[in-house]
Design a protein around this motif. Structure first.
Motif: not given
Ligand code: MG
Ligand code: ADP
Length: 324
Positions: A28, A73, A145, A213, A215
């Protein structure tokens, strides 16, 4: 033309190869090592009129959204926001009064999130207005991640799908826009609530193994965690937290469920955590007054599996999901 992620992997990731903190452009944000102090985390997102917001949306809300999607982010990396840069390319028809509203929106959110504008660029464009924000934050350690492990649980903050249905309402394709449910949904689309405190707390308390996140939609974004971690996620549809407004829309038309699960703009966090952190996460949810819902488990494999109430996996494609 390749898709977005293929373009990034082929043409841009090689340019990031010498920067370990860019993580091959798979996270991110990027991390710039601090000189003994906390690391700096940096991220950029662009909003285009007509693509990421509706041209008639109020300027102050557009500004706050442009800032907030970037704070989201940072939250996904576990970073606390510090400041931001702003690039504004204005379409020919945009008047100064719009810029005035835009700046007032930024001012309100600067106070709310404790950030300041650090610089930027202002231009005119013959195309649609384009707003780019680069946000900078700090973190002692970052949430990636890539840290999900088999046996972890999958959690999501808040509720899922409000913004996607809010966009449908705002576009006039999901029923009456005037009732309270519709107004609440559209508000979630126009003004996301980035989970800044949650991201920082997950990081500082060492509770999550991976985070992103939302999105692009729960299924798509959790898919990035799975790919980067080399695992699969096994989710139960009845456990996905839906607001009463979304539930009522789904009762009216079952197709709205697909929109809720695969539509974007939630800006909630989806994260993984070892089962022994369940009590600490429940305490954190109470501290933040924010629901953190366990929606499934991390299992061997490589993709996101979502099971209907009968336990049957549903499959997703660009158009949505179908039963096997
Ligand atoms: Mg993101
Ligand atoms: P997010 O949804 O979290 O904002 P994106 O899906 O937009 O992330 O981007 C995925 C990754 O690719 C991020 O690490 C982002 O920094 C990187 N990225 C996207 N476009 C570019 C680009 N044109 N140049 C360099 N990096 C890029």
């Amino acid at each position: 033309m390749l898709g977005e992620f293929e373009l990034i992997a082929r043409y841009f990731a090689p340019l990031a190869a010498d920067a370990p903190g860019a993580f091959g452009l798979t996270d991110d944000g990027a991390v710039l090592a601090g000189d003994g102090g906390p690391a700096r985390v940096i991220t950029l997102d662009t909003l285009l009129a007509g693509t990421h917001y509706l041209p008639q949306d109020p300027a102050d809300l557009v500004a706050r959204k442009a800032l907030r999607v970037n704070l989201s982010d940072l939250a996904a990396m576990g970073a606390r926001p510090e400041g931001y840069l702003l690039s504004l390319a204005l379409a020919p028809e945009v008047p100064e009064s719009w810029v005035d509203g835009f700046a007032r929106g930024l001012s309100a959110d600067q106070a709310h999130y404790g950030v300041a504008l650090l610089g930027g660029d202002t231009t005119r464009t013959s195309g649609p207005t384009a707003i780019s924000v680069t946000a900078i934050g700090t973190a002692d350690a970052v949430l990636r991640r890539s840290g999900a492990r088999v046996g972890d649980r999958v959690y999501v903050s808040g509720t899922i799908g409000d913004a996607a249905l809010g966009l449908a309402v705002a576009r006039g394709v999901a029923g009456d826009a005037g009732d309270p449910d519709s107004r609440a949904l559209a508000a979630r689309y126009r003004l996301p609530q980035p989970r800044v405190a949650l991201g920082a707390a997950l990081c500082e308390r060492g509770l999550a193994s991976a985070a992103i996140d939302i999105s692009d939609g729960l299924i798509a974004d959790l898919g990035h965690i799975c790919r980067q971690s080399g695992v699969a996620a096994d989710l139960a549809l009845p456990r996905i937290p839906l607001s009463t407004a979304v539930q009522r829309r789904v009762e009216m038309d079952a197709a709205h469920l697909r929109t809720a699960l695969t539509g974007g703009d939630d800006y909630e966090l989806v994260f993984t955590a070892p089962p022994e952190n369940a009590d600490a996460l429940a305490a954190l949810a109470r501290d933040l007054d924010l629901p953190l819902t366990g929606i499934g488990e991390v299992v061997p494999g490589g993709e996101v599996i979502l099971r209907d109430p009968e336990g049957r996996p549903m499959t997703f494609d660009h158009a949505g999901w179908t039963h096997f």
